[in-house]
Enzyme design. Structure first.
Site, PDB file in Angstrom:
ATOM      1  N   ASP A   8       0.816  -1.212   0.000  1.00  0.00           N
ATOM      2  CA  ASP A   8       0.000   0.000   0.000  1.00  0.00           C
ATOM      3  C   ASP A   8       0.854   1.268   0.000  1.00  0.00           C
ATOM      4  O   ASP A   8       1.621   1.515   0.931  1.00  0.00           O
ATOM      5  CB  ASP A   8      -0.895   0.010   1.235  1.00  0.00           C
ATOM      6  CG  ASP A   8      -1.751  -1.246   1.353  1.00  0.00           C
ATOM      7  OD1 ASP A   8      -1.186  -2.344   1.254  1.00  0.00           O
ATOM      8  OD2 ASP A   8      -2.961  -1.115   1.560  1.00  0.00           O
ATOM      9  N   GLU A  48      -4.468   1.929  -3.233  1.00  0.00           N
ATOM     10  CA  GLU A  48      -5.729   2.359  -2.623  1.00  0.00           C
ATOM     11  C   GLU A  48      -5.567   3.453  -1.578  1.00  0.00           C
ATOM     12  O   GLU A  48      -6.546   4.056  -1.170  1.00  0.00           O
ATOM     13  CB  GLU A  48      -6.445   1.158  -2.015  1.00  0.00           C
ATOM     14  CG  GLU A  48      -5.789   0.602  -0.778  1.00  0.00           C
ATOM     15  CD  GLU A  48      -6.814   0.213   0.280  1.00  0.00           C
ATOM     16  OE1 GLU A  48      -8.013   0.210  -0.031  1.00  0.00           O
ATOM     17  OE2 GLU A  48      -6.406  -0.034   1.424  1.00  0.00           O
ATOM     18  N   ASN A  49      -4.326   3.715  -1.141  1.00  0.00           N
ATOM     19  CA  ASN A  49      -4.077   4.777  -0.159  1.00  0.00           C
ATOM     20  C   ASN A  49      -3.226   5.907  -0.729  1.00  0.00           C
ATOM     21  O   ASN A  49      -2.670   6.705   0.022  1.00  0.00           O
ATOM     22  CB  ASN A  49      -3.359   4.203   1.070  1.00  0.00           C
ATOM     23  CG  ASN A  49      -4.147   3.142   1.787  1.00  0.00           C
ATOM     24  OD1 ASN A  49      -3.737   1.994   1.855  1.00  0.00           O
ATOM     25  ND2 ASN A  49      -5.296   3.511   2.325  1.00  0.00           N
ATOM     26  N   HIS A  55     -10.434   0.939   0.495  1.00  0.00           N
ATOM     27  CA  HIS A  55     -10.546   2.394   0.300  1.00  0.00           C
ATOM     28  C   HIS A  55     -10.684   2.763  -1.171  1.00  0.00           C
ATOM     29  O   HIS A  55     -10.454   3.925  -1.547  1.00  0.00           O
ATOM     30  CB  HIS A  55      -9.330   3.106   0.890  1.00  0.00           C
ATOM     31  CG  HIS A  55      -9.204   2.979   2.379  1.00  0.00           C
ATOM     32  ND1 HIS A  55     -10.233   3.293   3.239  1.00  0.00           N
ATOM     33  CD2 HIS A  55      -8.173   2.554   3.166  1.00  0.00           C
ATOM     34  CE1 HIS A  55      -9.846   3.082   4.492  1.00  0.00           C
ATOM     35  NE2 HIS A  55      -8.605   2.627   4.472  1.00  0.00           N
ATOM     36  N   HIS A  83      -2.778  -4.615   2.884  1.00  0.00           N
ATOM     37  CA  HIS A  83      -3.750  -3.984   3.774  1.00  0.00           C
ATOM     38  C   HIS A  83      -3.220  -3.659   5.155  1.00  0.00           C
ATOM     39  O   HIS A  83      -3.547  -2.600   5.700  1.00  0.00           O
ATOM     40  CB  HIS A  83      -5.026  -4.824   3.915  1.00  0.00           C
ATOM     41  CG  HIS A  83      -6.030  -4.216   4.857  1.00  0.00           C
ATOM     42  ND1 HIS A  83      -6.661  -3.012   4.591  1.00  0.00           N
ATOM     43  CD2 HIS A  83      -6.509  -4.635   6.063  1.00  0.00           C
ATOM     44  CE1 HIS A  83      -7.488  -2.723   5.590  1.00  0.00           C
ATOM     45  NE2 HIS A  83      -7.411  -3.685   6.497  1.00  0.00           N
ATOM     46  N   HIS A 103      -0.173  -2.956   6.168  1.00  0.00           N
ATOM     47  CA  HIS A 103       0.903  -1.962   6.113  1.00  0.00           C
ATOM     48  C   HIS A 103       2.174  -2.384   6.849  1.00  0.00           C
ATOM     49  O   HIS A 103       3.097  -1.575   6.986  1.00  0.00           O
ATOM     50  CB  HIS A 103       0.438  -0.611   6.654  1.00  0.00           C
ATOM     51  CG  HIS A 103      -0.604   0.059   5.808  1.00  0.00           C
ATOM     52  ND1 HIS A 103      -0.807   1.425   5.812  1.00  0.00           N
ATOM     53  CD2 HIS A 103      -1.501  -0.423   4.920  1.00  0.00           C
ATOM     54  CE1 HIS A 103      -1.785   1.739   4.984  1.00  0.00           C
ATOM     55  NE2 HIS A 103      -2.220   0.623   4.425  1.00  0.00           N
TER      56      HIS A 103
END
Length: 264
Positions: free
Chosen positions: A8, A39-40, A69, A175, A177
């Site tokens: 991510d 997604e981040n 997200h 997801h 991290h």
């Protein structure tokens, strides 16, 4: 066949860190495909924009995967449907815009990349186990198959990997991290890593400003999270596949931060 996959990417700092190191990493490892979970990647640390998508692709990213997200930035609905380099979790319900998997041709063969999301402590999406069964039914056995499994718990990620062992080339988790140190090749040849880790702030908590996160735990009140500033980190994994069996041969975790600088 080699795939370089980044976890991510969080906020502007994460994006800048990725773009800074990517040219040198490409020289070092000569990947045939580059996959990034984006997604981040927006400035707020949630969602992704059209401009960021184009920036990543221009830098050499072949596939951008999404997760829980995915819809945080409203403009995603303007381009996710036609963006051929982007996939969102395939187990979103029918009618959700975008696609859940893509096939990318390379000089070493075709690679099908699938995005799936776990359900434990996340949204109650369609079953990822049954979803991958349906996808595999329409995927030729000559393809390499890489899955970004975006999930919260290690048990769900491990269960999924064992379920598809021998049917896909690799399952790489995203997801949480935090990079895990459990890379392995399962008995039937599927490569596995519980979580590849993140690209972004080094001194935050999962990429967010640590004071805000601590305040949330202390008070249990709503707190506005912002992407942390300062030093950065980069986490990735290099996966090498056998061209004949399409199974994993080797997984190499990559970590670059204050304690582990990039060594050419």
């Amino acid at each position: 066949m080699k795939v370089l996959m980044f976890g991510d990417v969080v906020g502007d700092l994460g994006r800048q860190t990725l773009l800074s190191y990517l040219p040198e990493l490409k020289k070092m490892f000569s990947p045939d495909l580059i996959v990034v979970n984006g997604e981040n990647a927006a400035m707020s640390g949630r969602g992704i924009t059209r401009a960021i998508t184009r920036e990543l692709i221009a830098a050499g990213v072949d596939c951008i995967t999404l997760g829980n997200h995915a819809w945080a930035q409203p403009e995603i609905f303007d381009f996710v449907e036609w963006e051929e380099h982007m996939i969102r979790p395939a187990n979103f319900p029918p009618g959700t815009p975008g696609r859940g998997f893509i096939t990318i041709p390379t000089s070493k063969g075709k690679c099908t990349i699938v995005s799936l999301m776990g359900r434990t402590f996340l949204q109650p999406l369609d079953c990822p186990f049954r979803t991958i069964d349906a996808i595999l039914e329409q995927t030729p056995p000559s393809h390499y198959i890489l899955i970004d499994f975006h999930a919260e718990t290690t048990s769900e990620k491990q269960s999924f990997a064992w379920y598809v062992d021998g049917r896909v080339s690799a399952v790489i988790g995203t997801h949480t991290h935090v990079q895990t140190a459990d890379e392995r090749i399962l008995p039937k040849g599927t490569g596995y890593l519980t979580d590849v880790g993140m690209v972004g702030p080094y001194d935050g908590i999962l990429g967010m400003d640590k004071e805000a996160v601590i305040r949330r735990f202390l008070t249990q009140l709503p707190v506005r999270f912002e992407v942390a500033k300062g030093r950065s980190q980069l986490n990735a994994v290099l996966i090498e596949f056998d061209p004949h069996t399409k199974r994993a041969k080797k997984l190499k975790r990559i970590r670059i931060d204050e304690d582990f600088p990039l060594i050419s």
